[in-house]
Write an enzyme that holds these catalytic residues in place. Structure first.
Site, PDB file in Angstrom:
ATOM      1  N   SER A  12       0.820  -1.212   0.000  1.00  0.00           N
ATOM      2  CA  SER A  12       0.000   0.000   0.000  1.00  0.00           C
ATOM      3  C   SER A  12       0.850   1.257   0.000  1.00  0.00           C
ATOM      4  CB  SER A  12      -0.935  -0.006   1.213  1.00  0.00           C
ATOM      5  OG  SER A  12      -0.172  -0.118   2.403  1.00  0.00           O
ATOM      6  N   GLY A  13       2.017   1.219  -0.671  1.00  0.00           N
ATOM      7  CA  GLY A  13       2.781   2.437  -0.898  1.00  0.00           C
ATOM      8  C   GLY A  13       2.273   3.094  -2.173  1.00  0.00           C
ATOM      9  N   ILE A  14       2.999   4.096  -2.654  1.00  0.00           N
ATOM     10  CA  ILE A  14       2.504   4.839  -3.819  1.00  0.00           C
ATOM     11  C   ILE A  14       2.316   3.933  -5.031  1.00  0.00           C
ATOM     12  CG2 ILE A  14       4.796   5.586  -4.669  1.00  0.00           C
ATOM     13  CD1 ILE A  14       3.348   8.307  -5.338  1.00  0.00           C
ATOM     14  N   THR A  44       6.835   5.088   1.343  1.00  0.00           N
ATOM     15  CA  THR A  44       6.164   6.251   0.753  1.00  0.00           C
ATOM     16  C   THR A  44       5.825   7.300   1.813  1.00  0.00           C
ATOM     17  OG1 THR A  44       5.257   4.882  -1.007  1.00  0.00           O
ATOM     18  CG2 THR A  44       4.103   6.946  -0.552  1.00  0.00           C
ATOM     19  N   ALA A  47       8.759   9.606   2.689  1.00  0.00           N
ATOM     20  CA  ALA A  47       9.469  10.393   1.668  1.00  0.00           C
ATOM     21  C   ALA A  47       9.488  11.863   2.064  1.00  0.00           C
ATOM     22  CB  ALA A  47       8.814  10.206   0.310  1.00  0.00           C
ATOM     23  N   GLN A  48      10.632  12.474   1.875  1.00  0.00           N
ATOM     24  CA  GLN A  48      10.798  13.844   2.366  1.00  0.00           C
ATOM     25  C   GLN A  48      10.834  14.868   1.248  1.00  0.00           C
ATOM     26  OE1 GLN A  48      14.299  14.097   4.819  1.00  0.00           O
ATOM     27  NE2 GLN A  48      13.432  12.856   6.452  1.00  0.00           N
ATOM     28  N   GLU A 115      17.372  19.320  -5.953  1.00  0.00           N
ATOM     29  CA  GLU A 115      18.194  18.469  -5.092  1.00  0.00           C
ATOM     30  C   GLU A 115      19.450  18.053  -5.838  1.00  0.00           C
ATOM     31  OE1 GLU A 115      16.125  15.334  -3.120  1.00  0.00           O
ATOM     32  OE2 GLU A 115      14.391  16.577  -2.713  1.00  0.00           O
ATOM     33  N   HIS A 229      21.998   6.162   1.171  1.00  0.00           N
ATOM     34  CA  HIS A 229      21.827   7.613   1.280  1.00  0.00           C
ATOM     35  C   HIS A 229      22.974   8.178   2.104  1.00  0.00           C
ATOM     36  CE1 HIS A 229      20.121  11.549   1.924  1.00  0.00           C
ATOM     37  NE2 HIS A 229      19.206  11.264   1.015  1.00  0.00           N
ATOM     38  N   ARG A 274      24.401  10.840  -5.456  1.00  0.00           N
ATOM     39  CA  ARG A 274      24.344  10.185  -4.148  1.00  0.00           C
ATOM     40  C   ARG A 274      25.478   9.205  -3.876  1.00  0.00           C
ATOM     41  NH1 ARG A 274      18.008   8.891  -3.169  1.00  0.00           N
ATOM     42  NH2 ARG A 274      17.575  10.998  -2.493  1.00  0.00           N
ATOM     43  N   HIS A 329      19.186   2.805   1.494  1.00  0.00           N
ATOM     44  CA  HIS A 329      18.055   3.703   1.244  1.00  0.00           C
ATOM     45  C   HIS A 329      17.114   3.196   0.165  1.00  0.00           C
ATOM     46  CE1 HIS A 329      15.849   7.399   1.149  1.00  0.00           C
ATOM     47  NE2 HIS A 329      16.216   7.699  -0.084  1.00  0.00           N
ATOM     48  N   GLU A 353       9.339   0.142  -5.845  1.00  0.00           N
ATOM     49  CA  GLU A 353      10.720  -0.190  -5.490  1.00  0.00           C
ATOM     50  C   GLU A 353      11.034  -1.673  -5.647  1.00  0.00           C
ATOM     51  OE1 GLU A 353      12.070   1.943  -2.042  1.00  0.00           O
ATOM     52  OE2 GLU A 353      13.889   0.731  -1.917  1.00  0.00           O
ATOM     53  N   ARG A 364      20.102   5.956  -8.366  1.00  0.00           N
ATOM     54  CA  ARG A 364      18.873   6.731  -8.565  1.00  0.00           C
ATOM     55  C   ARG A 364      19.098   8.225  -8.318  1.00  0.00           C
ATOM     56  NH1 ARG A 364      14.361   8.394  -5.163  1.00  0.00           N
ATOM     57  NH2 ARG A 364      15.309   7.508  -3.306  1.00  0.00           N
ATOM     58  N   SER A 369      11.734   8.348  -7.320  1.00  0.00           N
ATOM     59  CA  SER A 369      11.160   7.048  -6.981  1.00  0.00           C
ATOM     60  C   SER A 369       9.644   7.120  -6.806  1.00  0.00           C
ATOM     61  CB  SER A 369      11.813   6.541  -5.702  1.00  0.00           C
ATOM     62  OG  SER A 369      11.138   5.426  -5.243  1.00  0.00           O
TER      63      SER A 369
HETATM   64  C1  LIG Z   1      13.069   8.273   4.559  1.00  0.00           C
HETATM   65  C2  LIG Z   1      12.824   8.181   3.073  1.00  0.00           C
HETATM   66  C3  LIG Z   1      12.771   9.332   2.304  1.00  0.00           C
HETATM   67  C4  LIG Z   1      12.522   9.249   0.933  1.00  0.00           C
HETATM   68  N1  LIG Z   1      12.376  10.404   0.213  1.00  0.00           N
HETATM   69  C5  LIG Z   1      12.002  10.313  -1.092  1.00  0.00           C
HETATM   70  C6  LIG Z   1      11.674  11.490  -1.827  1.00  0.00           C
HETATM   71  O1  LIG Z   1      11.699  12.600  -1.306  1.00  0.00           O
HETATM   72  N2  LIG Z   1      11.309  11.334  -3.128  1.00  0.00           N
HETATM   73  C7  LIG Z   1      11.248  10.122  -3.754  1.00  0.00           C
HETATM   74  O2  LIG Z   1      10.914  10.056  -4.934  1.00  0.00           O
HETATM   75  N3  LIG Z   1      11.540   8.997  -3.060  1.00  0.00           N
HETATM   76  C8  LIG Z   1      11.896   9.065  -1.753  1.00  0.00           C
HETATM   77  N4  LIG Z   1      12.159   7.919  -1.058  1.00  0.00           N
HETATM   78  C9  LIG Z   1      12.007   6.625  -1.731  1.00  0.00           C
HETATM   79  C10 LIG Z   1      10.525   6.327  -1.890  1.00  0.00           C
HETATM   80  O3  LIG Z   1       9.823   6.778  -0.753  1.00  0.00           O
HETATM   81  C11 LIG Z   1      10.265   4.833  -2.058  1.00  0.00           C
HETATM   82  O4  LIG Z   1      11.162   4.274  -2.970  1.00  0.00           O
HETATM   83  C12 LIG Z   1       8.851   4.627  -2.575  1.00  0.00           C
HETATM   84  O5  LIG Z   1       7.932   5.272  -1.722  1.00  0.00           O
HETATM   85  C13 LIG Z   1       8.544   3.151  -2.670  1.00  0.00           C
HETATM   86  O6  LIG Z   1       7.174   3.011  -2.906  1.00  0.00           O
HETATM   87  P1  LIG Z   1       6.558   1.560  -3.021  1.00  0.00           P
HETATM   88  O7  LIG Z   1       5.097   1.751  -3.177  1.00  0.00           O
HETATM   89  O8  LIG Z   1       7.284   0.786  -4.036  1.00  0.00           O
HETATM   90  O9  LIG Z   1       6.913   0.864  -1.619  1.00  0.00           O
HETATM   91  P2  LIG Z   1       6.507   1.263  -0.131  1.00  0.00           P
HETATM   92  O10 LIG Z   1       6.029   2.647  -0.037  1.00  0.00           O
HETATM   93  O11 LIG Z   1       7.640   0.865   0.747  1.00  0.00           O
HETATM   94  O12 LIG Z   1       5.271   0.313   0.162  1.00  0.00           O
HETATM   95  C14 LIG Z   1       5.448  -1.080   0.240  1.00  0.00           C
HETATM   96  C15 LIG Z   1       4.192  -1.662   0.825  1.00  0.00           C
HETATM   97  O13 LIG Z   1       4.204  -3.078   0.691  1.00  0.00           O
HETATM   98  C16 LIG Z   1       3.764  -3.670   1.898  1.00  0.00           C
HETATM   99  N5  LIG Z   1       4.291  -5.037   1.931  1.00  0.00           N
HETATM  100  C17 LIG Z   1       5.577  -5.452   2.023  1.00  0.00           C
HETATM  101  N6  LIG Z   1       5.638  -6.797   1.987  1.00  0.00           N
HETATM  102  C18 LIG Z   1       4.362  -7.243   1.863  1.00  0.00           C
HETATM  103  C19 LIG Z   1       3.772  -8.532   1.779  1.00  0.00           C
HETATM  104  N7  LIG Z   1       4.504  -9.646   1.833  1.00  0.00           N
HETATM  105  N8  LIG Z   1       2.426  -8.624   1.656  1.00  0.00           N
HETATM  106  C20 LIG Z   1       1.643  -7.504   1.624  1.00  0.00           C
HETATM  107  N9  LIG Z   1       2.161  -6.251   1.717  1.00  0.00           N
HETATM  108  C21 LIG Z   1       3.500  -6.131   1.822  1.00  0.00           C
HETATM  109  C22 LIG Z   1       4.302  -2.739   2.970  1.00  0.00           C
HETATM  110  O14 LIG Z   1       3.615  -2.923   4.176  1.00  0.00           O
HETATM  111  C23 LIG Z   1       3.998  -1.390   2.311  1.00  0.00           C
HETATM  112  O15 LIG Z   1       2.654  -1.050   2.495  1.00  0.00           O
HETATM  113  C24 LIG Z   1      12.383   7.982   0.313  1.00  0.00           C
HETATM  114  C25 LIG Z   1      12.448   6.824   1.086  1.00  0.00           C
HETATM  115  C26 LIG Z   1      12.646   6.909   2.452  1.00  0.00           C
HETATM  116  C27 LIG Z   1      12.671   5.645   3.250  1.00  0.00           C
END
Ligand SMILES: Cc1cc2nc3c(=O)[nH]c(=O)nc-3n(C[C@H](O)[C@H](O)[C@H](O)COP(=O)(O)OP(=O)(O)OC[C@H]3O[C@@H](n4cnc5c(N)ncnc54)[C@H](O)[C@@H]3O)c2cc1C
Length: 472
Positions: A12-14, A44, A47-48, A115, A229, A274, A329, A353, A364, A369
């Site tokens: 449930s990320g982006i 997600t 993310a800052q 950035e 990072h 980076r 990171h 990701e 990256r 992301s």
């Molecule tokens: C501190 C920080 C700052 C960042 N800042 C930025 C920024 O400013 N700009 C930018 O572009 N990127 C940034 N990033 C990177 C970016 O946030 C992530 O790469 C991106 O949000 C990943 O999105 P996602 O939906 O792929 O994964 P996530 O947002 O990590 O979501 C993954 C989801 O999968 C779920 N999940 C995992 N395993 C399972 C499973 N087995 N079954 C069911 N659900 C599961 C988790 O619970 C979660 O809900 C940052 C990352 C961090 C950690």
């Protein structure tokens, strides 16, 4: 049989939310299972800095991403990202979710930030906590959508694969394990940060989707490209990231005696890519014992109130410099996908990701992301929406899933993190990688034996006839 075009989404990320939106908009019914129990369980939310857009210079945006990757990003993937960037951000984030990105004052125009390694001001942000301002309205929007069902605290643990087609997955919720069938399955399970002891990612970032896809036979790629990072504060042992935007504002890195070191390393100094900054910080930390981010040249608390609050929470006084080290990171590699998020297995998609789209190559560029998750999520959801569950002869088998003791799990997890920290970190050697491989193989044999993975497997029909769209 359930509604046509019933899809399983995990995460449930982006990326998972965008895929669910894309699929639901195209008529599919979506079960979105996430092991998170709260929004903070996704990277997600954390993310800052923000989300980059192309504005009027798409070619320059592509060029910046390609340069940051040292020429290893995939040109076709870059075209898809950049051509779709502005429309996706406007459509989903601004018009559908109403994200209130910062403006330059008087509400006239957005306050586009810059950035490290970006040659233009192109980053939309909300203070330095952009993630939560996108994530929470997105979750709320889909929670109210009549074709989307969100199942919290529900983990996907194994894919149901037969003849190179994925028919769903085995889900675990509240101790109950059961198969869940779908016309198509979209993995959006995020990164692998929790495999290291020091990471910016939330604790659930254990690479589940990549592991499940690999076990089912899907191709993965670029798994060696892990981004560290450069500026993570670990003053009290609980890491928090100090966004690149702070260096964009003029913060400089200083070693123990107060000396700046980045100008001698790269012409862009603190705003170098980076990987360059991370290696330099690690080297100076090793050489002098301490590296700080000096934020004294601007009004840190005024410009970054969220980060100032985080410093206070962790007992750090920014006026004396914020102590930083590199930390895991972001994973650039993952499940290998095409420009619609399709993996090498039929009816299996991967986005965000956990996927390797080729956009980032080996390194990256900041703030790309969230954009990749948004663009690929929408495309994969739209593409997957047409798939209906199909009857097929045959059966799939899954592991019996006996649960090892907490103590065994904790011990194995610590061994895994130690191996990754020691041998698969920022600096690697062929010998260290060989040692890591043997250690991880031994660990896997142990875990498989303990978890009974060699035991007779549970057998399920390829497609079940129960309702395809309910949380387990
Ligand atoms: C501190 C920080 C700052 C960042 N800042 C930025 C920024 O400013 N700009 C930018 O572009 N990127 C940034 N990033 C990177 C970016 O946030 C992530 O790469 C991106 O949000 C990943 O999105 P996602 O939906 O792929 O994964 P996530 O947002 O990590 O979501 C993954 C989801 O999968 C779920 N999940 C995992 N395993 C399972 C499973 N087995 N079954 C069911 N659900 C599961 C988790 O619970 C979660 O809900 C940052 C990352 C961090 C950690």
């Amino acid at each position: 049989m359930g509604p046509p075009g019933a899809l399983n989404h995990f995460g449930s990320g982006i990326a998972g939310l965008s895929a669910a939106l894309g699929a639901a908009r195209n008529g599919a019914s979506v079960t979105l299972a996430t092991k998170a129990t709260q929004p903070e369980g996704a990277s997600t939310w954390w993310a800052q800095g923000g989300i980059a857009v192309a504005r009027t210079a798409p070619e320059q945006f592509k060029e910046d991403i390609a340069v940051a990757s040292s020429g290893t990003s995939d040109p076709e993937a870059l075209d898809v990202l950049v051509q779709n960037a502005d429309a996706a951000v406007r459509d989903v984030l601004i018009e559908t979710l109403g994200v209130d990105f910062d403006t330059g004052g008087n509400g006239a125009s957005f306050d586009f930030g810059r950035e490290a390694a970006h040659s233009e001001d192109r980053i939309l942000h909300v203070d330095a906590s952009t993630g939560r301002h996108i994530h929470e309205p997105f979750l709320n929007h889909l929670a109210g959508h009549d074709r989307v069902e969100i199942c919290g605290d529900t983990a996907a643990i194994e894919l149901l694969e037969h003849d190179e087609r994925v028919h769903g997955a085995v889900l675990e919720s509240d101790g109950t394990v059961q198969p869940h069938y779908a016309g198509a399955t979209i993995l959006a399970t995020g990164g692998i940060g929790a495999l290291y002891s020091r990471s910016t990612n939330p604790g659930g970032s254990t690479g589940d989707g990549i592991a499940m896809a690999h076990r089912a036979g899907a191709a993965t790629a670029d798994m060696e490209f892990v981004q560290f990072h450069p500026t993570v504060c670990v003053a009290d042992g609980d890491p928090f990231l100090v966004s690149e935007a702070v260096r964009g504002e003029g913060a400089v890195l200083r070693a123990a005696e107060g000396e700046r070191f980045m100008p001698a390393v790269h012409e862009d100094a603190e705003l170098a890519p980076r990987d360059v900054v991370a290696r330099a910080v690690e080297q100076e930390h090793h050489r002098t014992g301490r590296v700080v981010l000096d934020v004294s040249s601007f009004d840190f608390a005024g410009i970054f109130p969220d980060l100032a609050a985080m410093c206070a929470e962790h007992g750090v006084d920014p006026s004396t410099g914020i102590p930083v080290v590199p930390a895991e990171h972001f994973l650039c590699g993952g499940v290998d996908v095409d420009t619609h998020g399709r993996t090498s297995l039929d009816r299996l998609y991967a986005v965000g990701e956990c996927a390797r789209t080729g956009v980032h190559g080996a390194n990256r560029l900041a703030s790309t992301s969230l954009l990749e998750g948004l663009v690929w999520g929408l495309r994969a959801g739209t593409d997957a929406a047409g798939h209906e569950p199909t009857e097929r002869e045959g059966a799939v088998s899954t592991s019996p899933g006996s649960a090892p003791s907490e103590e065994f799990l904790q011990d194995s997890y610590e061994r895994l993190q130690r191996t990754m920290d020691e041998h698969v970190g920022l600096r690697r050697t062929p010998e260290g990688l060989r040692d890591a491989l043997s250690a991880l193989r031994a660990l896997k044999i142990n875990v498989d034996a303990y978890a009974g993975l060699g035991a007779p497997r549970a057998v399920h029909p390829v497609v079940a006839t129960d309702d395809l769209r309910t949380c387990p």
